[in-house]
Enzyme design. Structure first.
Site, PDB file in Angstrom:
ATOM      1  N   SER A 142      51.967  53.601  39.748  1.00 21.69           N
ATOM      2  CA  SER A 142      51.267  53.964  38.508  1.00 21.69           C
ATOM      3  C   SER A 142      50.280  55.074  38.831  1.00 21.69           C
ATOM      4  O   SER A 142      49.835  55.198  39.984  1.00 21.69           O
ATOM      5  CB  SER A 142      50.500  52.741  37.988  1.00 21.69           C
ATOM      6  OG  SER A 142      49.644  53.116  36.927  1.00 21.69           O
ATOM      7  N   TYR A 155      45.194  45.318  39.293  1.00 22.52           N
ATOM      8  CA  TYR A 155      46.385  46.169  39.071  1.00 22.52           C
ATOM      9  C   TYR A 155      46.254  47.472  39.861  1.00 22.52           C
ATOM     10  O   TYR A 155      47.178  47.873  40.577  1.00 22.52           O
ATOM     11  CB  TYR A 155      46.526  46.435  37.580  1.00 22.52           C
ATOM     12  CG  TYR A 155      47.739  47.254  37.192  1.00 22.52           C
ATOM     13  CD1 TYR A 155      48.997  46.672  37.082  1.00 22.52           C
ATOM     14  CD2 TYR A 155      47.626  48.617  36.925  1.00 22.52           C
ATOM     15  CE1 TYR A 155      50.106  47.427  36.704  1.00 22.52           C
ATOM     16  CE2 TYR A 155      48.723  49.372  36.552  1.00 22.52           C
ATOM     17  CZ  TYR A 155      49.961  48.772  36.439  1.00 22.52           C
ATOM     18  OH  TYR A 155      51.059  49.518  36.066  1.00 22.52           O
TER      19      TYR A 155
HETATM   20  N1  LIG Z   1      54.662  51.452  30.824  1.00 24.31           N
HETATM   21  C1  LIG Z   1      53.768  52.144  31.480  1.00 24.31           C
HETATM   22  O1  LIG Z   1      53.050  52.968  30.894  1.00 24.31           O
HETATM   23  C2  LIG Z   1      53.603  51.995  32.957  1.00 24.31           C
HETATM   24  C3  LIG Z   1      52.708  52.862  33.599  1.00 24.31           C
HETATM   25  C4  LIG Z   1      52.553  52.764  34.974  1.00 24.31           C
HETATM   26  C5  LIG Z   1      53.276  51.820  35.682  1.00 24.31           C
HETATM   27  N2  LIG Z   1      54.123  50.979  35.039  1.00 24.31           N
HETATM   28  C6  LIG Z   1      54.862  50.013  35.844  1.00 24.31           C
HETATM   29  O2  LIG Z   1      56.229  50.079  35.508  1.00 24.31           O
HETATM   30  C7  LIG Z   1      56.852  48.817  35.742  1.00 24.31           C
HETATM   31  C8  LIG Z   1      57.619  48.401  34.511  1.00 24.31           C
HETATM   32  O3  LIG Z   1      56.714  48.265  33.434  1.00 24.31           O
HETATM   33  P1  LIG Z   1      57.152  48.333  31.895  1.00 24.31           P
HETATM   34  O4  LIG Z   1      56.164  49.187  31.222  1.00 24.31           O
HETATM   35  O5  LIG Z   1      58.597  48.637  31.806  1.00 24.31           O
HETATM   36  O6  LIG Z   1      56.820  46.830  31.469  1.00 24.31           O
HETATM   37  P2  LIG Z   1      57.677  45.744  30.675  1.00 24.31           P
HETATM   38  O7  LIG Z   1      56.715  44.638  30.438  1.00 24.31           O
HETATM   39  O8  LIG Z   1      58.396  46.361  29.538  1.00 24.31           O
HETATM   40  O9  LIG Z   1      58.779  45.291  31.750  1.00 24.31           O
HETATM   41  C9  LIG Z   1      58.434  44.590  32.921  1.00 24.31           C
HETATM   42  C10 LIG Z   1      59.574  43.659  33.269  1.00 24.31           C
HETATM   43  O10 LIG Z   1      59.241  43.025  34.508  1.00 24.31           O
HETATM   44  C11 LIG Z   1      59.603  41.658  34.386  1.00 24.31           C
HETATM   45  N3  LIG Z   1      58.795  40.880  35.334  1.00 24.31           N
HETATM   46  C12 LIG Z   1      57.456  40.662  35.306  1.00 24.31           C
HETATM   47  N4  LIG Z   1      57.101  39.877  36.337  1.00 24.31           N
HETATM   48  C13 LIG Z   1      58.239  39.581  37.028  1.00 24.31           C
HETATM   49  C14 LIG Z   1      58.523  38.830  38.186  1.00 24.31           C
HETATM   50  N5  LIG Z   1      57.555  38.158  38.855  1.00 24.31           N
HETATM   51  N6  LIG Z   1      59.798  38.769  38.636  1.00 24.31           N
HETATM   52  C15 LIG Z   1      60.785  39.425  37.961  1.00 24.31           C
HETATM   53  N7  LIG Z   1      60.590  40.141  36.846  1.00 24.31           N
HETATM   54  C16 LIG Z   1      59.320  40.229  36.384  1.00 24.31           C
HETATM   55  C17 LIG Z   1      59.344  41.295  32.944  1.00 24.31           C
HETATM   56  O11 LIG Z   1      60.065  40.139  32.555  1.00 24.31           O
HETATM   57  C18 LIG Z   1      59.797  42.557  32.225  1.00 24.31           C
HETATM   58  O12 LIG Z   1      61.164  42.477  31.875  1.00 24.31           O
HETATM   59  C19 LIG Z   1      55.717  47.863  36.120  1.00 24.31           C
HETATM   60  O13 LIG Z   1      55.655  47.729  37.526  1.00 24.31           O
HETATM   61  C20 LIG Z   1      54.473  48.572  35.608  1.00 24.31           C
HETATM   62  O14 LIG Z   1      53.312  48.220  36.309  1.00 24.31           O
HETATM   63  C21 LIG Z   1      54.296  51.039  33.694  1.00 24.31           C
END
Ligand SMILES: NC(=O)c1ccc[n+]([C@@H]2O[C@H](COP(=O)([O-])OP(=O)(O)OC[C@H]3O[C@@H](n4cnc5c(N)ncnc54)[C@H](O)[C@@H]3O)[C@@H](O)[C@H]2O)c1
Length: 281
Positions: A142, A155
């Site tokens: 991130s 985080y």
């Molecule tokens: N969306 C953003 O703006 C953003 C920005 C920076 C980083 N991220 C990172 O991107 C990644 C995906 O995020 P997203 O935005 O798609 O979120 P999201 O909530 O849409 O998807 C996350 C997925 O991870 C799964 N998950 C959570 N904990 C889990 C576990 N212990 N074991 C297996 N699966 C698990 C959830 O069920 C979900 O399907 C994350 O690591 C998040 O920190 C997202």
């Protein structure tokens, strides 16, 4: 449909939603076979069904070594190997106004899913890749890994740790031709970034989204929220042989946030100076 990932077999953790799901779609379109490993069985099954025979789902908690191993075993038994491991599952944790008031109640969950999960995924994938021609490990960090600031301290810490961990294993795994890189998304439109609380009515959630969007825009040079497909394109590059000489690094997909100073303090300082000079005259 392209063939950038023909003959590649990938695991995407957190592939049932958001960035992981968009990446699974692009990988399959580009000829890969994909195992989605996610806690959410309903959304995971649904995503795998939508992507057809080239995609399988296995319910996986990335904090549990035996379940991560089962995902690796499924990639090998169902599709014949493993070339790409995308450690993408993660949770944001609670928003805390000030750390001094943080009760640390979600600290362990955030560290275990965001850091331990990446460590387990990287290790279990590498144990297979090491004896089977190498591979590519991609972890979703991130911009919060590099930008200090308010809120979500656990985080930020977990994502920063993933960055250094990934660079370290890039060195460790290089002799096996296993490349290790990270993607650092900025604010991308997914369920994680609505700023809605569980139980919020759709009307209030919509008001929250409308109020928070302009604030987020002010922090990025490209004045729009990124799409999950933007992250999927970076993952496609890192998964494909186009990145065969790239390891130990992070690709930001952030609309320019990490470029620095989107508020443009220098412009504000010069404007203040001009006002001060004008007052004297
Ligand atoms: N969306 C953003 O703006 C953003 C920005 C920076 C980083 N991220 C990172 O991107 C990644 C995906 O995020 P997203 O935005 O798609 O979120 P999201 O909530 O849409 O998807 C996350 C997925 O991870 C799964 N998950 C959570 N904990 C889990 C576990 N212990 N074991 C297996 N699966 C698990 C959830 O069920 C979900 O399907 C994350 O690591 C998040 O920190 C997202």
């Amino acid at each position: 449909m392209g063939r950038e990932l023909a003959k590649k077999i990938a695991i995407i953790t957190g592939g049932a939603s958001g960035l992981g799901r968009a990446t699974a779609e692009v990988f399959v379109q580009e000829g890969a076979k994909v195992v989605i490993a996610d806690l959410n069985a309903e959304k995971g099954e649904e995503t795998a069904r939508a992507l057809g025979d080239d995609c399988r789902f296995i319910r996986t908690d990335v904090m549990q070594a035996d379940q991560v191993q089962a995902a690796v075993d499924l990639a090998v038994s169902a599709f014949g190997g493993l070339n790409v491991m995308m450690n993408n599952a993660g949770i944001g944790g609670k928003f805390h106004d000030r750390f001094i008031n943080d009760d640390l109640s979600d600290y362990r969950a955030v560290l275990d899913s965001n850091l331990l999960g990446v460590m387990l995924g990287s290790q279990r994938a590498a144990r297979y890749m090491k004896d089977h021609g190498g591979g590519s490990i991609i972890s979703t960090t991130s911009t919060a890994a590099q930008l200090a600031g308010f809120g979500v301290m656990a985080y930020r810490s977990a994502k920063a740790a993933v960055t250094l961990f990934s660079r370290s294993i890039a060195i460790d795994f290089a002799e096996y031709d296993i490349r290790v890189n990270c993607i650092a998304p900025g604010q991308i439109q997914t369920p994680m970034t609505t700023y809605a609380e569980p139980g919020m009515s759709p009307e209030v959630a919509a008001r929250v989204a409308k109020a928070t969007e302009p604030v987020m825009d002010s922090a990025r040079p490209l004045k729009r929220k990124g799409a999950p497909a933007d992250v999927a394109q970076a993952a496609l590059f890192l998964a494909s042989d186009r990145s065969q000489y790239t390891t130990g690094t992070t690709i930001p997909v952030d609309g320019g946030v990490l470029a620095g100073d989107p508020v443009n303090h220098m412009r504000n300082i010069l404007a203040a100076r001009a006002r001060a000079i004008a007052e004297e005259e």
